[in-house]
Write an enzyme that holds these catalytic residues in place. Structure first.
Site, PDB file in Angstrom:
ATOM      1  N   ASN A 138       0.801  -1.228   0.000  1.00  0.00           N
ATOM      2  CA  ASN A 138       0.000   0.000   0.000  1.00  0.00           C
ATOM      3  C   ASN A 138       0.832   1.275   0.000  1.00  0.00           C
ATOM      4  O   ASN A 138       0.571   2.162  -0.800  1.00  0.00           O
ATOM      5  CB  ASN A 138      -0.951   0.029   1.193  1.00  0.00           C
ATOM      6  CG  ASN A 138      -2.038   1.068   1.024  1.00  0.00           C
ATOM      7  OD1 ASN A 138      -2.695   1.101  -0.009  1.00  0.00           O
ATOM      8  ND2 ASN A 138      -2.219   1.934   2.024  1.00  0.00           N
ATOM      9  N   ASP A 232      -4.750   9.194   6.109  1.00  0.00           N
ATOM     10  CA  ASP A 232      -4.244   8.440   4.963  1.00  0.00           C
ATOM     11  C   ASP A 232      -2.744   8.735   4.824  1.00  0.00           C
ATOM     12  O   ASP A 232      -2.018   8.729   5.816  1.00  0.00           O
ATOM     13  CB  ASP A 232      -5.038   8.791   3.710  1.00  0.00           C
ATOM     14  CG  ASP A 232      -5.110   7.646   2.711  1.00  0.00           C
ATOM     15  OD1 ASP A 232      -4.048   7.138   2.324  1.00  0.00           O
ATOM     16  OD2 ASP A 232      -6.218   7.278   2.300  1.00  0.00           O
TER      17      ASP A 232
END
Length: 319
Positions: A138, A232
């Site tokens: 990710n 995030d």
């Protein structure tokens, strides 16, 4: 390019209120931010990212790279011309970084690969999770000494099988933390003494003392409040401030080195995914977003903000 101005949001209260979790110890008071305006530029292009991520500044190419994880694309913005070029990838691509010896390294699928462009060619360097088929890469960063720190997560964001890995060209890939739903970050303080890492699924930003690539205990640092969305991607500025993209809240925020939420800058898209300082003076903050699941013409675009702050120099992988 579309130039806009978005107002600095005013903050009140304390981070972490009403969020029962192990990160309650991370609740930190913060001041009321002064209202101000920051110029926001939308980078014009025909394509919008389903899940924009993985920002990387290349000083040698005067370019910003970023990925579209789910649509399997790598993009490059030339800062001199504003030309955007894209490459299709053979698998989901979470991130890309430069290597000290030349070339690129990338998180492709659940593996870490060397990446060549024109034509696209990959060679597996690390396969840290052969037993976790449902995971993918990710986000990742290199530290000042050239070590790679990469996080994995379950593709469906449904269980805590994600982990954080330290990758060294001499010793290989080692799992240094585990049990994440959605890994994000990482980011380093200017002196490299702190590593920040996030579990977006829990809304928690952690920090680790970092000494010579050895991590101290994981400490809850910032707990997002319900109306902040989810933390995030993130980056540090030269003064040690931590800039965090807010998934679901349409903004980026700057937190002081003590964890105080100092300011927020609103953006025209809600799903903000990553942020990074770039440019020769490291004074241009680029921000990615996502249109996955949204009917919003601004979602999935790349933005640039003139914040008046400077970021940190790009670190390359030593392998």
């Amino acid at each position: 390019m579309i130039d806009q101005e978005f107002e600095l949001a005013t903050m009140t209260g304390t981070p972490g209120g009403g969020q029962p979790s192990q990160a309650q110890d991370a609740v930190r008071p913060h001041t009321i931010a002064t209202h101000a305006r920051f110029p926001v530029r939308t980078i014009e292009r025909t394509y919008r990212d389903r899940l924009g991520e993985g920002l990387m500044w290349s000083p040698t190419q005067n370019s910003v790279y970023w990925t579209d994880i789910l649509d399997r694309r790598l993009h490059r913005l030339d800062l001199a011309t504003d030309e955007v070029r894209s490459w299709d990838m053979p698998d989901t691509i979470g991130w890309v970084l430069e290597r000290r010896g030349g070339g690129l390294i990338a998180g492709l699928g659940r593996r870490i690969v060397s990446l060549a462009l024109d034509p696209v060619r990959t060679t597996v360097l690390f396969d840290p999770e052969p037993d976790r088929d449902g995971n993918r890469m990710n986000d990742a960063k290199a530290d000042l000494d050239g070590r790679l720190w990469a996080g994995t997560m379950p593709f469906n964001c449904d269980r805590p099988t994600g982990a954080l890995y330290r990758c060294d060209p001499e010793t290989g890939a080692e799992r240094v933390d585990d049990g994440y739903v959605i890994t994000n970050g990482p980011a380093f303080s200017p002196d490299g003494a702190w590593l920040y890492h996030t579990d977006s699924g829990l809304g928690t930003v952690y920090r680790f003392a970092c000494d010579g690539g050895v991590l101290g205990p994981r400490e809850p640092f910032i707990q997002f409040e319900p109306d902040w969305g989810k933390p995030d991607g993130m980056t540090c500025d030269s003064d040690g401030g931590l800039w965090i993209a807010h998934w679901g809240a349409g903004c980026v925020s700057r937190f002081t080195p003590e964890g105080t939420r100092e300011l927020a800058i609103d953006l025209p898209a809600s799903q903000i995914t990553n942020c990074l300082f770039a440019g020769p003076n490291l004074d241009r903050l680029f921000v990615t977003s996502a249109h996955d699941g949204l009917d919003d013409p601004e979602a999935g675009k790349l933005f640039e903000i003139a914040t008046g702050r400077r970021g940190l120099g790009a670190c390359r992988y030593a392998g």
